[in-house]
Motif scaffolding. Sequence first.
Motif, PDB file in Angstrom:
ATOM      1  N   ASN A   1       0.817  -1.217   0.000  1.00 59.78           N
ATOM      2  CA  ASN A   1       0.000   0.000   0.000  1.00 59.78           C
ATOM      3  C   ASN A   1       0.851   1.267   0.000  1.00 59.78           C
ATOM      4  N   TRP A   2       2.183   1.139  -0.088  1.00 61.90           N
ATOM      5  CA  TRP A   2       3.020   2.328  -0.276  1.00 61.90           C
ATOM      6  C   TRP A   2       3.503   2.447  -1.734  1.00 61.90           C
ATOM      7  N   GLY A   3       2.879   1.660  -2.628  1.00 63.62           N
ATOM      8  CA  GLY A   3       3.070   1.896  -4.052  1.00 63.62           C
ATOM      9  C   GLY A   3       3.955   0.940  -4.810  1.00 63.62           C
ATOM     10  N   THR A   4       4.444  -0.131  -4.170  1.00 61.65           N
ATOM     11  CA  THR A   4       5.302  -1.084  -4.876  1.00 61.65           C
ATOM     12  C   THR A   4       4.468  -2.128  -5.602  1.00 61.65           C
ATOM     13  N   HIS A   5       4.742  -2.292  -6.899  1.00 63.33           N
ATOM     14  CA  HIS A   5       4.181  -3.380  -7.706  1.00 63.33           C
ATOM     15  C   HIS A   5       5.366  -4.168  -8.268  1.00 63.33           C
ATOM     16  N   ARG A   6       5.384  -5.464  -8.022  1.00 66.65           N
ATOM     17  CA  ARG A   6       6.515  -6.276  -8.474  1.00 66.65           C
ATOM     18  C   ARG A   6       6.007  -7.582  -9.068  1.00 66.65           C
ATOM     19  N   LEU A   7       6.560  -7.939 -10.225  1.00 63.53           N
ATOM     20  CA  LEU A   7       6.232  -9.207 -10.879  1.00 63.53           C
ATOM     21  C   LEU A   7       7.530  -9.907 -11.226  1.00 63.53           C
ATOM     22  N   MET A   8       7.646 -11.159 -10.806  1.00 60.14           N
ATOM     23  CA  MET A   8       8.802 -11.976 -11.161  1.00 60.14           C
ATOM     24  C   MET A   8       8.329 -13.201 -11.928  1.00 60.14           C
ATOM     25  N   LEU A   9       9.088 -13.564 -12.969  1.00 63.72           N
ATOM     26  CA  LEU A   9       8.744 -14.715 -13.797  1.00 63.72           C
ATOM     27  C   LEU A   9       9.984 -15.578 -13.993  1.00 63.72           C
ATOM     28  N   ARG A  10       9.771 -16.875 -14.007  1.00 66.58           N
ATOM     29  CA  ARG A  10      10.854 -17.832 -14.276  1.00 66.58           C
ATOM     30  C   ARG A  10      10.472 -18.654 -15.502  1.00 66.58           C
ATOM     31  N   LEU A  11      11.366 -18.695 -16.495  1.00 68.93           N
ATOM     32  CA  LEU A  11      11.104 -19.428 -17.730  1.00 68.93           C
ATOM     33  C   LEU A  11      12.272 -20.349 -18.038  1.00 68.93           C
ATOM     34  N   PRO A  12      12.003 -21.510 -18.647  1.00 64.17           N
ATOM     35  CA  PRO A  12      13.104 -22.379 -19.073  1.00 64.17           C
ATOM     36  C   PRO A  12      14.026 -21.642 -20.045  1.00 64.17           C
ATOM     37  N   LYS A  13      15.315 -21.875 -19.923  1.00 66.18           N
ATOM     38  CA  LYS A  13      16.289 -21.175 -20.758  1.00 66.18           C
ATOM     39  C   LYS A  13      16.034 -21.364 -22.242  1.00 66.18           C
ATOM     40  N   GLN A  14      15.510 -22.533 -22.622  1.00 68.68           N
ATOM     41  CA  GLN A  14      15.333 -22.788 -24.043  1.00 68.68           C
ATOM     42  C   GLN A  14      14.208 -21.962 -24.657  1.00 68.68           C
ATOM     43  N   THR A  15      13.375 -21.339 -23.808  1.00 73.73           N
ATOM     44  CA  THR A  15      12.269 -20.536 -24.341  1.00 73.73           C
ATOM     45  C   THR A  15      12.612 -19.055 -24.437  1.00 73.73           C
ATOM     46  N   LEU A  16      13.547 -18.583 -23.604  1.00 66.82           N
ATOM     47  CA  LEU A  16      13.918 -17.168 -23.615  1.00 66.82           C
ATOM     48  C   LEU A  16      15.327 -17.048 -23.053  1.00 66.82           C
ATOM     49  N   ASP A  17      16.238 -16.435 -23.836  1.00 62.69           N
ATOM     50  CA  ASP A  17      17.630 -16.364 -23.386  1.00 62.69           C
ATOM     51  C   ASP A  17      17.982 -14.959 -22.899  1.00 62.69           C
ATOM     52  N   LEU A  18      19.048 -14.889 -22.135  1.00 66.76           N
ATOM     53  CA  LEU A  18      19.462 -13.629 -21.520  1.00 66.76           C
ATOM     54  C   LEU A  18      19.881 -12.576 -22.550  1.00 66.76           C
ATOM     55  N   PRO A  19      20.609 -12.925 -23.617  1.00 70.20           N
ATOM     56  CA  PRO A  19      20.952 -11.892 -24.618  1.00 70.20           C
ATOM     57  C   PRO A  19      19.723 -11.223 -25.234  1.00 70.20           C
ATOM     58  N   THR A  20      18.631 -11.956 -25.376  1.00 69.50           N
ATOM     59  CA  THR A  20      17.405 -11.369 -25.912  1.00 69.50           C
ATOM     60  C   THR A  20      16.790 -10.386 -24.924  1.00 69.50           C
ATOM     61  N   VAL A  21      16.865 -10.699 -23.646  1.00 69.99           N
ATOM     62  CA  VAL A  21      16.230  -9.884 -22.603  1.00 69.99           C
ATOM     63  C   VAL A  21      17.063  -8.671 -22.230  1.00 69.99           C
ATOM     64  N   ARG A  22      18.386  -8.797 -22.298  1.00 66.97           N
ATOM     65  CA  ARG A  22      19.270  -7.764 -21.737  1.00 66.97           C
ATOM     66  C   ARG A  22      19.002  -6.348 -22.271  1.00 66.97           C
ATOM     67  N   PRO A  23      18.688  -6.146 -23.567  1.00 66.97           N
ATOM     68  CA  PRO A  23      18.442  -4.770 -24.028  1.00 66.97           C
ATOM     69  C   PRO A  23      17.254  -4.088 -23.349  1.00 66.97           C
ATOM     70  N   TYR A  24      16.346  -4.870 -22.761  1.00 67.67           N
ATOM     71  CA  TYR A  24      15.160  -4.305 -22.115  1.00 67.67           C
ATOM     72  C   TYR A  24      15.387  -4.009 -20.635  1.00 67.67           C
ATOM     73  N   CYS A  25      16.526  -4.416 -20.093  1.00 76.41           N
ATOM     74  CA  CYS A  25      16.820  -4.167 -18.686  1.00 76.41           C
ATOM     75  C   CYS A  25      17.199  -2.706 -18.502  1.00 76.41           C
ATOM     76  N   LEU A  26      16.639  -2.067 -17.493  1.00 73.00           N
ATOM     77  CA  LEU A  26      16.899  -0.651 -17.265  1.00 73.00           C
ATOM     78  C   LEU A  26      16.862  -0.359 -15.773  1.00 73.00           C
ATOM     79  N   ASP A  27      17.995   0.158 -15.300  1.00 74.19           N
ATOM     80  CA  ASP A  27      18.119   0.512 -13.897  1.00 74.19           C
ATOM     81  C   ASP A  27      17.725  -0.692 -13.044  1.00 74.19           C
ATOM     82  N   HIS A  28      17.082  -0.471 -11.910  1.00 72.64           N
ATOM     83  CA  HIS A  28      16.678  -1.581 -11.053  1.00 72.64           C
ATOM     84  C   HIS A  28      15.228  -1.996 -11.313  1.00 72.64           C
ATOM     85  N   HIS A  29      14.578  -1.367 -12.282  1.00 74.05           N
ATOM     86  CA  HIS A  29      13.156  -1.650 -12.519  1.00 74.05           C
ATOM     87  C   HIS A  29      12.933  -2.878 -13.401  1.00 74.05           C
TER      88      HIS A  29
END
Length: 376
Positions: A67-95
């Motif tokens: 109730n102080w405004g934090t919204h957090r979603l975490m997801l775990r996927l098998p490596k063969q479905t989504l790899d880190l090099p594909t995701v890395r360009p979308y990572c920004l700061d700690h969000h």
Amino acid sequence: MSEYQYYEFQALDRPLSREEQEQLRAISTRARITATSFTNTYNWGDLSGNPRRMVEHYFDAHLYVTNWGTHRLMLRLPKQTLDLPTVRPYCLDHHVDAWTTRTHLLLDLTSEDEGGDWIEGADDSLAALIGVRDELATGDLRPLYLAWLSALAAWELEDDDEEEYQTCPEPPVPAGLGELTAPQHALADFLRVDADLLAVAAQASPAAPEEPLRPTKKELAPLIAALPQQEKDALLLRLALGPEPRLRTDLLHRLRGMTAPIAAPGDRSAAHLLDAAHTLRTEPRQRAEQERTEARGRRLTALAHDAEALWQQVRAHIATKKTSAYDQAVTLLTELRDAYTHTGRDKDFRQRLASLREDNQRRPGLIHRLDSHGLR
């Protein structure tokens, strides 16, 4: 209002063993724990376990709301479905954060808004959001881009370094940003994605391809026959070791080369997107203000044209010697002043006003009203 924290974890690809449920019970004696979930609400205190570690070891999805405004979603996927090099360009700061374990890729998406409105008793659950995991697993990168937009808006509020925005590149732009799925709409709401920023981003996003039809036996047979023997053996081994709920989806994805909306390289900077969103946000207000200004100008021109009739009305109101009529006279004089100013005849108005004051100097109620409205 008391403190409120809501934790929800879901196991999707496999159920939790009894031993794993007992391990989780050691983390919380109050949580509701089943073979597929862990949920708990805190009005004081906090979860003793580390949510990241819990997702790494037990769960495929995690929702956290306060109730102080934090919204957090975490997801775990098998490596063969989504790899880190594909995701890395979308990572920004700690969000938007991503990392891998030996078998999985994990995403951590966060939105903070301490000044936002909190709706007590809101229906917070993973149900509306969980679909983005399957979308990511089949190559749809729109959820990642939405998370990046959310992080970008938060970053703008936290850091005013214009040079950083100029040099921060846009990640690959997936198709279909202008036609989000229901889970993606829910994700955009959850992460508080700015609607104007999304609209600007969608301008560079082509339409999403149509959903593939259900494959037929005639279509699949030659595709299966063409698979390398080693790959067939690996698929059969996965089937034998089952249950593995994603096996059919992974196989169809491999056989038909099914890809979700293709992501094109982003060619805009963060600063370009933020500036364009600001323009889109302010244009309607500027246009409305301009329309109001133009309408007022037309009205003042018309009043100046009818000035003589209005002066007669002013004198008629004053002649009644009633306080309410004095107020009406002052209102008309104020409009006349603006009309004369608009048409460049300020001097004429001041002369006529001086004459009016001179004629009515023995009416203190009227003179007081004229003075209080700057009609001197």
